[in-house]
Design an enzyme around this catalytic site. Structure first.
Site, short mmCIF file in Angstrom:
data_model
loop_
_atom_site.label_atom_id
_atom_site.label_comp_id
_atom_site.label_asym_id
_atom_site.label_seq_id
_atom_site.Cartn_x
_atom_site.Cartn_y
_atom_site.Cartn_z
N ASN A 153 0.57 -0.98 -0.09
CA ASN A 153 0.06 -0.07 0.19
C ASN A 153 1.01 1.80 0.06
O ASN A 153 1.24 1.36 0.85
CB ASN A 153 -0.70 -0.30 1.57
N ARG A 187 -2.01 -1.95 -3.70
CA ARG A 187 -3.84 -1.28 -3.79
C ARG A 187 -3.73 -0.03 -4.77
O ARG A 187 -2.07 0.55 -4.80
CB ARG A 187 -3.87 -1.23 -2.20
N HIS A 190 -12.96 2.41 -0.24
CA HIS A 190 -13.04 1.81 0.03
C HIS A 190 -13.69 0.56 -0.26
O HIS A 190 -14.39 -0.49 0.76
CB HIS A 190 -13.73 2.29 1.80
N ARG A 240 -12.57 15.25 6.86
CA ARG A 240 -13.24 16.05 5.38
C ARG A 240 -14.88 16.31 6.05
O ARG A 240 -15.72 15.58 6.82
CB ARG A 240 -13.23 14.85 4.55
N GLU A 288 -8.43 -5.19 5.41
CA GLU A 288 -8.40 -4.64 3.55
C GLU A 288 -7.29 -6.05 2.66
O GLU A 288 -7.22 -5.61 1.90
CB GLU A 288 -8.45 -3.23 3.72
#
Ligand code: ADP
Length: 421
Positions: free
Chosen positions: A28, A112, A201, A262, A405
């Site tokens: 990642n 990823r 996601h 955010r 993940e």
């Protein structure tokens, strides 16, 4: 070891690993970091090693590597100039543990990749054409895709013969119907500039929706699940029979839920207003909405633990931030209930979803009419596996389902490279 759901079947072409090879290195690659895990898929995805190189390109870079077989952790401080150097350092650490990139047991490297646009609907074996396509998507993910590509280029240069697979954050959401994926703007303009709702996601939503079905003793095709991925970034998805039919993030990860920093949803005219009346530049507004909004913008903290602590001390600002966060969450829960029609389970995951019992309780409070409730004791009880927190006999299961993940990327990567064997 945690029981994992099966990954979706994946297609394959390109190079193949040796038959005995069952290890997958998951990379990642962020703009200044490289996270990795080495998993053995013959052992259900057991972790062999994990680590992180941080602050790449700075003088204060740091590598932390853990060999899970021995439990040994090694740290190195000092400048790591670029991702090439970082991955070589990681390869060196893996070699020291006898699990280097040249190991015949290594089946593939899984990368990823944040944005796959509409083009990549599945995990994909990387060749030059795939790299070019990921590059074409850079305008849609200007921070993430270039960093992901750096990791891909470096890994391919170190092991050009090894299958490398891109697993896209957007892929799980490509099943959304057009009426959920399109914004109500001029269609020609939207098409020309590829403006639509992609969602993010996806690897987590895929994993958690399947793990939730498994928790209920059902196949993914048999259940409708609302997944609430509440980490620093946060998104909700509506998953019907294993396929995503709506998700809260859009063109970028800014849309939807209130997040750590955010804003999530807001009237787009807020941007015009801040530009015209506030005199802010577009870059300033971009930074404001992505980095200085959400929980942080509301109360100065983006960590839910700190917000809970402040609420316990009677802090009104933290209380309001929490209430705004939960209010938005409840609106999405209600919306996705209506999108799905019937709901079998609501699954909470990621840092907040897995740990913050008060958020889970507040999200479903007063929704008994929809069959939604949590059992206060189960909700408050600590635990680290997938578990039900709804009362016995509840119409809709409410669950805490830890996401994984890296496992999902490894499993999808492995499925791709084994398919043609
Ligand atoms: P990321 O999106 O960076 O992967 P995570 O899924 O790790 O984030 O979630 C990080 C967030 O989870 C933290 O910012 C914090 O708000 C929240 N969190 C972590 N542990 C707890 C806890 N024990 N209680 C409440 N919130 C927590």
């Amino acid at each position: 070891m945690t029981a994992h759901p099966s990954p979706a079947a994946a297609p394959s072409d390109g190079p193949r690993p040796a038959r005995t090879a069952s290890r997958v290195l998951v990379l990642n690659s962020g703009s200044s970091s490289l996270k990795y895990q080495l998993l053995d898929m013959a052992d259900g995805g057991g972790r062999l090693a994990a680590g992180l190189v941080e602050r790449i390109g700075e003088r204060t870079s740091r590598l932390k590597h853990t060999c899970l077989a021995t439990g040994e952790t090694r740290r190195h401080d000092g400048p790591v100039a670029d991702h090439d150097t970082a991955l070589k350092a990681v390869a060196g650490e893996l070699s020291r543990d006898g699990m280097g990139l040249d190991s015949p047991e290594l089946a593939a490297i899984g990368h990823r990749v944040v944005h796959g646009g509409m083009f990549f609907t599945e995990p994909t074996v990387i060749d030059d054409g795939v790299v070019t396509e990921i590059e074409r998507l850079v305008p849609l993910a200007p921070l993430h895709n270039p960093a992901n590509l750096t990791g891909i280029r470096t890994a391919r240069s170190l092991r050009p013969d090894l299958p490398q697979v891109a697993v896209f954050d957007t892929a799980f959401h490509t099943t959304m119907p057009e009426y959920a994926a399109r914004y109500a703007i001029d269609t020609r303009l939207a098409d020309r500039y590829r403006v639509r709702r992609y969602g993010f996601h996806g690897t987590s939503h895929a994993y958690v929706s399947r793990a939730t079905a498994r928790l209920l003793g059902k196949a993914p095709e048999e259940v409708n699940v609302i997944v609430l991925h509440l980490g620093n970034g946060a998104s909700a998805s509506a998953v019907r029979g294993g396929r995503c039919v709506d998700t809260s993030m859009g063109l970028t990860p800014l849309e939807g839920l209130v997040m750590g920093t955010r804003s999530g949803d807001l009237d787009p005219a807020v941007i015009f207003h801040l530009r015209r009346v506030g005199g802010m530049s577009m870059d300033e507004i971009d930074t404001l909405l992505n980095k200085r909004s959400g929980l942080f913008g509301l109360c100065g903290d983006n960590d839910m633990r700190e917000i809970q602590r402040r609420i316990d001390e009677g802090d009104a600002g933290a209380r309001l931030a929490f209430d705004i966060y939960v209010h938005r969450l409840r609106k999405y829960l209600g919306a996705y209930y209506a999108v799905l029609g019937t709901v079998d389970a609501v699954a909470f995951t990621a840092g907040v979803g897995e740990n913050a019992a008060p958020v889970r309780a507040a999200a479903v409070e007063g929704l008994a009419g929809l069959g939604l409730a949590v059992d206060p004791e189960s909700n408050a009880a600590p635990g680290d596996g997938a578990r039900l927190i709804s009362p016995a006999g509840a119409r809709v299961a409410v669950a805490v389902v830890p996401t994984d993940e890296e496992w999902e990327i490894a499993a999808q990567t492995y499925a791709v490279v084994r398919k043609g064997d």
